[in-house]
Write an enzyme that holds these catalytic residues in place. Sequence first.
Site, PDB file in Angstrom:
ATOM      1  CG  ASP A  86      -0.274   0.101   2.559  1.00 27.41           C
ATOM      2  OD1 ASP A  86       0.803  -0.506   2.726  1.00 27.41           O
ATOM      3  OD2 ASP A  86      -0.822   0.776   3.452  1.00 27.41           O
ATOM      4  CD  GLU A  88       4.050   0.984   7.153  1.00 29.69           C
ATOM      5  OE1 GLU A  88       4.707   1.297   8.150  1.00 29.69           O
ATOM      6  OE2 GLU A  88       3.731   1.818   6.269  1.00 29.69           O
TER       7      GLU A  88
END
Length: 457
Positions: free
Chosen positions: A90, A155
């Site tokens: 991400d 994250e």
Amino acid sequence: MFPEKAILYAEENSGRFLQELKELVAIPSVSSDSNHLGDMKVCADFVEGAISSIGFDRVQMVETKKHPIVYGEWLGAPGATTVLLYGHYDVQPVDPLELWETPPFEASERDGRLYGRGTVDDKGQFYLHLKAMESWMRSAGSLPVNMKVIIEGEEEVGSESLEPFLDENREMLAADVAVISDTSMIKKGWPSITYGLRGIAYFQIGLKGPSQDLHSGIFGGAVKNPIHALIEIIGQLKDKNGRIAIPGVYDDVVELTSEERRVMAELPFEEELFLDEVGAPKLSWEDGYTPLESLWCRPALDVNGIWGGFSGEGSKTVIPSEAHAKVSIRLVPNQEPDIVGNLLETYVQEIVPPEVEVTIQRMHGGRPFLGDLSNPAFSAAGRALEKGFGAKAVYIREGGSIPFVRNMTETLDLPCLLLGFGLPGENAHAPNEWIDLENYALGTQSAIHLYHELSLM
Ligand code: BES
Ligand code: MN
Ligand code: MN
């Protein structure tokens, strides 16, 4: 098994390795934005495909409440070291879009760099490991170590789904050493091993005054303005010297040893360059510490955003009903997000003006990390980086946070090697993020050496 053939394979295939990274960067996997939910899935599929193509025994798409975790393993080296690689697919949002010189999701090469959102944080950095594994597999038919790979998609929003995944799969994830490339080098040509990260505690503070917005002429002077109350509170979170003013907040802070300070003082930190990168008129750091010590080893409180009232075109005479702020504190050993959260809450409740009501929302948190440098994994990593970059590795700490590191090292009881290939000025989380292309190639070669060195451990 020796790494020469794998290195040769990586050199011969470096053009394709770069091409593939460009494809990965082109997928707009912004984890915080629900408009990109579909892209998160596309990106996870891409990662799953990339791991499968290495020839792993098992590749699994793990669905979560938010974004899928991609897990893969290759256990073809019985008795050898088992490595757990962690990375995240991400990325952060791209706004302000108008400040990008080329579109954020169109990876573009300029001046030896690849620009695009996620190039360095963290797509380029985890992908180079997959390419290092591929290089071993295609050249030697196997890896020198057993490999377990977790690439997650949350994250940048706090890694919430990883904790249950870790707890439920302790045995599957058991390993001898964790490896993460999601940090930076202190300077180009200076391969760096990060042995400390700060943690984080994140809050949203809301104040409510009058039940609705009021005419500031009719009411101004007799009604407390929530924005002003908020500013008063924020103004009391730090003192004039930049020290956090929340009582008790430094109680658990471990002081630097003189040896650590000596080693840190020898690192190539150039204040001028740093100031240049920041672009502010002047720096400010904690009294009694150097800039690096402040950045890496001291707590820091920041207001990340503040809003309320009228900010549109022209003027509107109004006393707003509400005011809000996002506040975060970077934590160092042995601070705990929950304890710091309690301290902040108690303090804000104490200083909040009586004319407003306060609510404090606790957002994500992450604990700080400090590795044990005497673990042989660190010297193995040092040798690998030296072979990859042709320069001696240095040991550094960094100010950013990777919440999963502490969970992982404690739950699985293993050392963690943070081998970052970013560089100062890389613009992570900012417009025009880039990865240095030489670092992408030498990082790949270092990873090839690393698996070899860890197999000898
Ligand atoms: N890769 C960074 C962490 C990082 C940055 C470590 C610089 C060392 C140096 C990571 O992707 C990140 O941005 N983490 C967030 C965590 C937060 C969202 C919980 C951070 O540090 O703000
Ligand atoms: Mn990252
Ligand atoms: Mn990040």
